[in-house]
Design an enzyme around this catalytic site. Sequence first.
Site, PDB file in Angstrom:
ATOM      1  N   ILE A 245       0.892  -1.160   0.000  1.00 17.72           N
ATOM      2  CA  ILE A 245       0.000   0.000   0.000  1.00 17.72           C
ATOM      3  C   ILE A 245       0.926   1.204   0.000  1.00 17.72           C
ATOM      4  O   ILE A 245       1.540   1.519   1.017  1.00 17.72           O
ATOM      5  CB  ILE A 245      -0.931   0.020   1.224  1.00 17.72           C
ATOM      6  CG1 ILE A 245      -1.847  -1.205   1.220  1.00 17.72           C
ATOM      7  CG2 ILE A 245      -1.774   1.292   1.226  1.00 17.72           C
ATOM      8  CD1 ILE A 245      -2.797  -1.269   2.402  1.00 17.72           C
ATOM      9  N   PRO A 246       1.078   1.890  -1.135  1.00 17.15           N
ATOM     10  CA  PRO A 246       2.180   2.843  -1.308  1.00 17.15           C
ATOM     11  C   PRO A 246       1.965   4.221  -0.682  1.00 17.15           C
ATOM     12  O   PRO A 246       1.906   5.240  -1.376  1.00 17.15           O
ATOM     13  CB  PRO A 246       2.296   2.933  -2.832  1.00 17.15           C
ATOM     14  CG  PRO A 246       0.891   2.736  -3.308  1.00 17.15           C
ATOM     15  CD  PRO A 246       0.283   1.724  -2.371  1.00 17.15           C
ATOM     16  N   CYS A 247       1.872   4.246   0.630  1.00  9.93           N
ATOM     17  CA  CYS A 247       1.696   5.541   1.311  1.00  9.93           C
ATOM     18  C   CYS A 247       2.947   6.416   1.157  1.00  9.93           C
ATOM     19  O   CYS A 247       2.881   7.635   1.366  1.00  9.93           O
ATOM     20  CB  CYS A 247       1.340   5.341   2.781  1.00  9.93           C
ATOM     21  SG  CYS A 247       2.545   4.420   3.737  1.00  9.93           S
ATOM     22  N   HIS A 248       4.076   5.811   0.770  1.00  8.62           N
ATOM     23  CA  HIS A 248       5.296   6.591   0.562  1.00  8.62           C
ATOM     24  C   HIS A 248       5.173   7.526  -0.641  1.00  8.62           C
ATOM     25  O   HIS A 248       5.985   8.447  -0.785  1.00  8.62           O
ATOM     26  CB  HIS A 248       6.505   5.661   0.371  1.00  8.62           C
ATOM     27  CG  HIS A 248       6.376   4.709  -0.767  1.00  8.62           C
ATOM     28  ND1 HIS A 248       5.672   3.522  -0.672  1.00  8.62           N
ATOM     29  CD2 HIS A 248       6.841   4.763  -2.044  1.00  8.62           C
ATOM     30  CE1 HIS A 248       5.730   2.888  -1.836  1.00  8.62           C
ATOM     31  NE2 HIS A 248       6.431   3.615  -2.675  1.00  8.62           N
ATOM     32  N   ARG A 249       4.162   7.311  -1.487  1.00 10.38           N
ATOM     33  CA  ARG A 249       3.977   8.162  -2.668  1.00 10.38           C
ATOM     34  C   ARG A 249       3.166   9.417  -2.378  1.00 10.38           C
ATOM     35  O   ARG A 249       2.880  10.195  -3.288  1.00 10.38           O
ATOM     36  CB  ARG A 249       3.301   7.355  -3.788  1.00 10.38           C
ATOM     37  CG  ARG A 249       4.145   6.181  -4.275  1.00 10.38           C
ATOM     38  CD  ARG A 249       3.448   5.366  -5.337  1.00 10.38           C
ATOM     39  NE  ARG A 249       4.158   4.106  -5.573  1.00 10.38           N
ATOM     40  CZ  ARG A 249       3.632   3.041  -6.152  1.00 10.38           C
ATOM     41  NH1 ARG A 249       2.377   3.077  -6.564  1.00 10.38           N
ATOM     42  NH2 ARG A 249       4.341   1.945  -6.315  1.00 10.38           N
TER      43      ARG A 249
END
Length: 286
Positions: A245-249
């Site tokens: 789940i790409p919360c880093h984006r």
Amino acid sequence: MKGQQNTDFDRISEAIFYLRKNFKIQPSLEDVANKLRLSPHHFQRMFTDWAGVSPKKFLQYTTLEYAKGLLKKNGSSLLDAALDSGLSGTGRLHDLFINIEGMTPGEYKNGGKDLSINYSYAECPFGKILVASTPKGICYISFFENEKRVFQELKSLFPNATYHQTVDMIQQNALFIFTHDWSQLGKIKLHLKGTDFQLKVWETLLKIPMGKLSTYGQLGEQIGNPKATRAIGTAIGNNPVAFLIPCHRVIRSSGEFGEYHWGDSRKVAMIGWEAAKTDMINRNDL
């Protein structure tokens, strides 16, 4: 081999921090290598093997100007434009092959008393991770420095579940995201405990293409609640599945990358790594 991979990421993370901190003086390859107590040749090869590009090129992907350019180019329609030219296929595969199933209240009641959770420790390009799964899918992925501490963090989510330290096919399939061509990956199901709002935010994060960035405000527009940026930030902070789940984006509207639950330097590394990979894929498609 795995231990070497983790050592390399520790050095790469240190190099990224040093480069960004001293970007105004433009440190040379020799300067950075000396900081890491490596020869310039060894450092250049190690970094290029990891990122696919040179340290100098990588740094360009992590500048404020680059981030602001991405946000300006994509605007509020970022998520709607995920299948635009150059982003068909790989760029949007997060959305295409990762599915979220919310746990029912019955599944996590009484501290997860009826849940059986397998877990294992692994290593990836961004450090050590704990991966946990139920029979229905991945329920937890976290970067860590201390095995006991990260396991306790998992147990705090489901204190009464039954735990087995074992690697299963659900975990292996999820870990293939780091080592296999994404076009060859099988479906990855996430089995998550969360409120309806949290699940909606996490599902929206899956629509941000690899190599692209979004803001809290843009996410708010996508879920139909543009004023809920604070609640969105909280949901992102509670994301239980690192990287998949790409919360880093998600970054600030100013272009600054902001903080990250698993470390600010790791967030920078992930954003730059994905940008480099996306550029290489797009060049190969030309």
